[in-house]
Scaffold this motif. Structure first.
Motif, short mmCIF file in Angstrom:
data_model
loop_
_atom_site.label_atom_id
_atom_site.label_comp_id
_atom_site.label_asym_id
_atom_site.label_seq_id
_atom_site.Cartn_x
_atom_site.Cartn_y
_atom_site.Cartn_z
N UNK A 238 0.85 -1.20 0.00
CA UNK A 238 0.00 0.00 0.00
C UNK A 238 0.88 1.24 0.00
N UNK A 239 0.59 2.12 -0.93
CA UNK A 239 1.30 3.41 -0.95
C UNK A 239 0.39 4.49 -1.51
N UNK A 240 0.19 5.54 -0.73
CA UNK A 240 -0.63 6.67 -1.17
C UNK A 240 0.26 7.88 -1.47
N UNK A 241 -0.12 8.65 -2.46
CA UNK A 241 0.58 9.90 -2.80
C UNK A 241 -0.04 11.02 -1.97
N UNK A 242 0.73 11.49 -0.99
CA UNK A 242 0.24 12.53 -0.07
C UNK A 242 1.23 13.69 -0.12
N UNK A 243 0.84 14.82 -0.67
CA UNK A 243 1.83 15.91 -0.78
C UNK A 243 2.27 16.45 0.57
N UNK A 266 6.67 14.18 -7.48
CA UNK A 266 7.82 13.45 -6.92
C UNK A 266 7.35 12.25 -6.10
N UNK A 267 6.31 12.48 -5.31
CA UNK A 267 5.83 11.39 -4.46
C UNK A 267 5.16 10.29 -5.27
N UNK A 268 4.54 10.66 -6.37
CA UNK A 268 3.95 9.62 -7.24
C UNK A 268 5.07 8.78 -7.87
N UNK A 269 6.16 9.45 -8.27
CA UNK A 269 7.28 8.73 -8.89
C UNK A 269 7.96 7.77 -7.91
N UNK A 270 7.78 8.02 -6.63
CA UNK A 270 8.40 7.18 -5.60
C UNK A 270 7.92 5.72 -5.70
N UNK A 271 6.77 5.53 -6.29
CA UNK A 271 6.26 4.16 -6.45
C UNK A 271 7.29 3.27 -7.17
N UNK A 272 8.05 3.87 -8.08
CA UNK A 272 9.04 3.10 -8.83
C UNK A 272 10.09 2.51 -7.88
N UNK A 273 10.59 3.36 -6.99
CA UNK A 273 11.62 2.89 -6.03
C UNK A 273 11.04 1.80 -5.11
N UNK A 274 9.80 2.01 -4.69
CA UNK A 274 9.19 1.02 -3.79
C UNK A 274 9.08 -0.34 -4.47
N UNK A 275 8.66 -0.32 -5.71
CA UNK A 275 8.51 -1.61 -6.42
C UNK A 275 9.87 -2.27 -6.59
N UNK A 276 10.86 -1.46 -6.94
CA UNK A 276 12.21 -2.04 -7.13
C UNK A 276 12.71 -2.66 -5.83
N UNK A 277 12.57 -1.92 -4.73
CA UNK A 277 13.16 -2.41 -3.47
C UNK A 277 12.37 -3.58 -2.88
N UNK A 278 11.05 -3.49 -2.87
CA UNK A 278 10.27 -4.65 -2.39
C UNK A 278 10.49 -5.83 -3.34
N UNK A 279 10.58 -5.52 -4.62
CA UNK A 279 10.78 -6.56 -5.63
C UNK A 279 12.10 -7.29 -5.44
N UNK A 331 4.67 3.31 -14.50
CA UNK A 331 5.55 2.54 -13.60
C UNK A 331 5.09 1.08 -13.55
N UNK A 332 3.79 0.87 -13.40
CA UNK A 332 3.28 -0.51 -13.33
C UNK A 332 3.60 -1.27 -14.63
N UNK A 333 3.42 -0.60 -15.77
CA UNK A 333 3.72 -1.27 -17.06
C UNK A 333 5.19 -1.69 -17.09
N UNK A 334 6.04 -0.77 -16.62
CA UNK A 334 7.47 -1.04 -16.71
C UNK A 334 7.92 -2.10 -15.71
N UNK A 335 7.06 -2.43 -14.75
CA UNK A 335 7.38 -3.50 -13.79
C UNK A 335 6.34 -4.63 -13.88
N UNK A 336 5.82 -4.83 -15.06
CA UNK A 336 4.72 -5.80 -15.20
C UNK A 336 5.16 -7.22 -14.90
N UNK A 337 6.46 -7.47 -14.86
CA UNK A 337 6.92 -8.82 -14.51
C UNK A 337 6.61 -9.15 -13.05
N UNK A 338 6.60 -8.14 -12.18
CA UNK A 338 6.34 -8.38 -10.76
C UNK A 338 4.97 -7.85 -10.31
N UNK A 339 4.54 -6.75 -10.91
CA UNK A 339 3.26 -6.17 -10.48
C UNK A 339 2.14 -6.85 -11.28
#
Ligand code: AHR
Length: 499
Positions: A238-243, A266-279, A331-339
């Motif tokens: 779970x991750x929400x974009x909260x300014x 910036x906070x929306x883009x953070x989803x990419x890092x989260x997917x990479x690190x949890x992944x 971001x989800x498309x680019x990580x479709x192997x895991x998401x």
């Protein structure tokens, strides 16, 4: 830095599961009651209690999967209160969300009927926090057992002869917080126990989703994966974009500064890092990526609209939300192997909604339009994109000027998904579609943009922000030369026809 993008139409990555375009509808505020369910006797036109305008709008965006009944609500929901004759159903207090009376008129049968009407997969979240193993086990039996059993017989008495098909089942929600304030070690043990009794009856096969981490709690992912990975099909995030700040003030949905725009991006883009690190942690235990990262709550979370019940989480939705949605999809498309699935929070009248209602009135938000424009990517194959795009600077932040992904669908059509994150200045760039001949291609574009950064739709002006045809591109030297206005989301589809 040059603004050249290369889309390798012959380098196919993973399939973009249509479930990335999933939804989440909780018993929260006016999300279910009024937003979806008005009851059969309502003057609002409805089919078996479900409002027709909402149904039509949701069918248009091809909702693939719907998560229900929560959220925090799921861990205090006792499903038996929501079946049988409606007039006899228990009235309870929705303690999490506004302390209002929950009359249980929308229960299992109504939810399954809604999914059938939408043609989408149901995704049910079971109660670990305050429910028993038996209760969870019996819910699955009630829904999916075909034959003679106490629960199946009760289902039949309640008017449903055939079992339903149920694939997605979540074992608890936010067990680190509203779902029981557990430690990951304790939850992992409970997950192992509860999921044992989530049975496969007949040919129904359940895809079991373990409750995952909050934002960057990598220890949660580590512990739950280590102790239970072989027993799960999916793990949530779970991750929400909260300014602003979750407790001190999240920020207004419509009144915000230039800086707040940038921080939101910036906070929306953070989803990419989260997917990479949890992944990366998941890769340790599941290198073949069998287990899906199920991002079953994402989206913007702002302060509630002034004058509304703060427990209802009702917020407006602007072109800024549209950008947040487009960034997430790319971001989800680019990580479709895991998401393997994502569910926006939430479908109607709650947080980053697709639809807002007021009595019998309904409007479609900018976020809805992004779901509509991007639906061409459902079940398409993600393509490799080389993107060395310039950054833009706003105050102290350096952000990518655009967000991009590309896909190829079953008819070999290539879809280029673009967003210009800069709300002040647009951009120009060229796209080389390696492996495609643009001279003989048919190209179509759609764009969503606005003149003000807080542009939004109201019940008086429901079409203020809406998609338009996009044709601000030319073909130069075999490449697509594109001009995107500031704060815009565009999809360009390229069809080469028969080779
Ligand atoms: O979507 C609103 C709430 O946010 C959900 O109920 C909960 O799971 C999360 O904290």
């Amino acid at each position: 830095m040059s603004n050249d993008i290369i889309i390798n139409t012959d380098i196919e990555k993973s399939k973009i599961s249509r479930h990335i375009y999933g939804h989440f509808a909780e018993h929260l505020g006016r999300g279910i009651y009024e937003g979806i369910w008005v009851g059969e006797d309502s003057p609002i036109p409805n089919t078996n209690g479900i409002r027709n305008d909402v149904l039509k709008a949701l069918k248009q965006i091809k909702v693939p999967v719907l998560r229900w009944p929560g959220g925090c609500f799921a861990d205090e929901y006792h499903w038996k209160d929501g079946v049988g004759p409606r007039e006899n159903r228990k009235r309870m207090i929705n303690t999490h969300w506004g302390g209002v009376v929950e009359n249980n008129h929308f229960g299992t049968h109504e939810f399954m009927m809604l999914c059938e009407m939408l043609g989408c997969e149901p995704y049910i979240c079971g109660n670990v926090g305050s429910g028993t193993v038996q209760e969870m086990s019996e819910w699955v039996e009630y829904m999916t057992f075909d034959g003679e059993s106490p629960m199946a017989n009760w289902r039949k008495e309640n008017g449903r002869e055939q079992p339903w098909k149920l694939k997605y089942f979540g074992v608890g929600n936010e067990s680190w917080g509203c779902g029981g304030n557990m430690r990951p070690e304790y939850y992992a043990d409970l997950y192992r126990r509860y999921q044992t009794f989530v049975r496969n009856y007949g040919d129904n096969r359940i895809y079991k989703i373990a409750g995952g981490a909050n934002v960057d709690d990598y220890n949660w992912t580590e512990v739950v994966m280590k102790n239970a990975h072989w027993l799960m099909d999916g793990l949530s995030l779970h991750y929400y974009t909260i300014p602003g700040d979750f407790w001190l003030g999240k920020g207004s949905s419509t009144e915000f500064t230039d800086d707040e725009w940038t921080i939101t991006m910036k906070k929306a883009l953070y989803m990419d890092e989260l997917i990479k690190k949890h992944g990366t942690i998941m890769d340790k235990y599941d290198p073949k990526k069998r287990i899906g990262l199920i991002i079953d709550e994402w989206g913007t979370w702002f302060d509630p609209e002034p004058g509304t019940n703060p427990g209802f989480l009702y917020q407006q939705n602007t072109i800024r939300d549209a950008l947040v949605a487009a960034i997430h999809f790319n971001i989800f498309h680019n990580h479709a192997d895991r998401v393997h699935m994502a569910n926006i929070a939430q479908t109607i009248n709650v947080l980053q909604a697709m639809i807002l209602t007021e009595g019998e009135k309904m409007l479609l938000t900018p976020t809805y339009h992004v779901f509509d424009m991007f639906k061409v990517n459902q079940d398409a194959v993600a393509l490799a994109v080389d993107n060395n795009f310039e950054e833009y600077q706003s105050k102290n932040e350096h952000l990518p000027k655009i967000s991009i992904s590309a896909s190829k669908d079953g008819h070999n059509k290539v879809h280029i998904n673009l967003a210009c994150l800069d709300h002040l200045e647009g951009t120009e760039f060229s796209i080389e579609l390696r492996g495609m001949n643009l001279d003989r291609a048919t190209i179509n574009g759609t764009i969503l943009t606005a003149d003000e950064k807080n542009a939004h739709n109201t019940f008086e002006h429901p079409d203020y922000v809406k998609p338009a045809i996009f044709d601000n591109y030319t073909i130069k030297n075999g490449k697509l030369s594109v001009k995107l206005p500031p704060m815009s989301v565009a999809v360009i589809s390229v069809d080469e026809g028969e080779k």
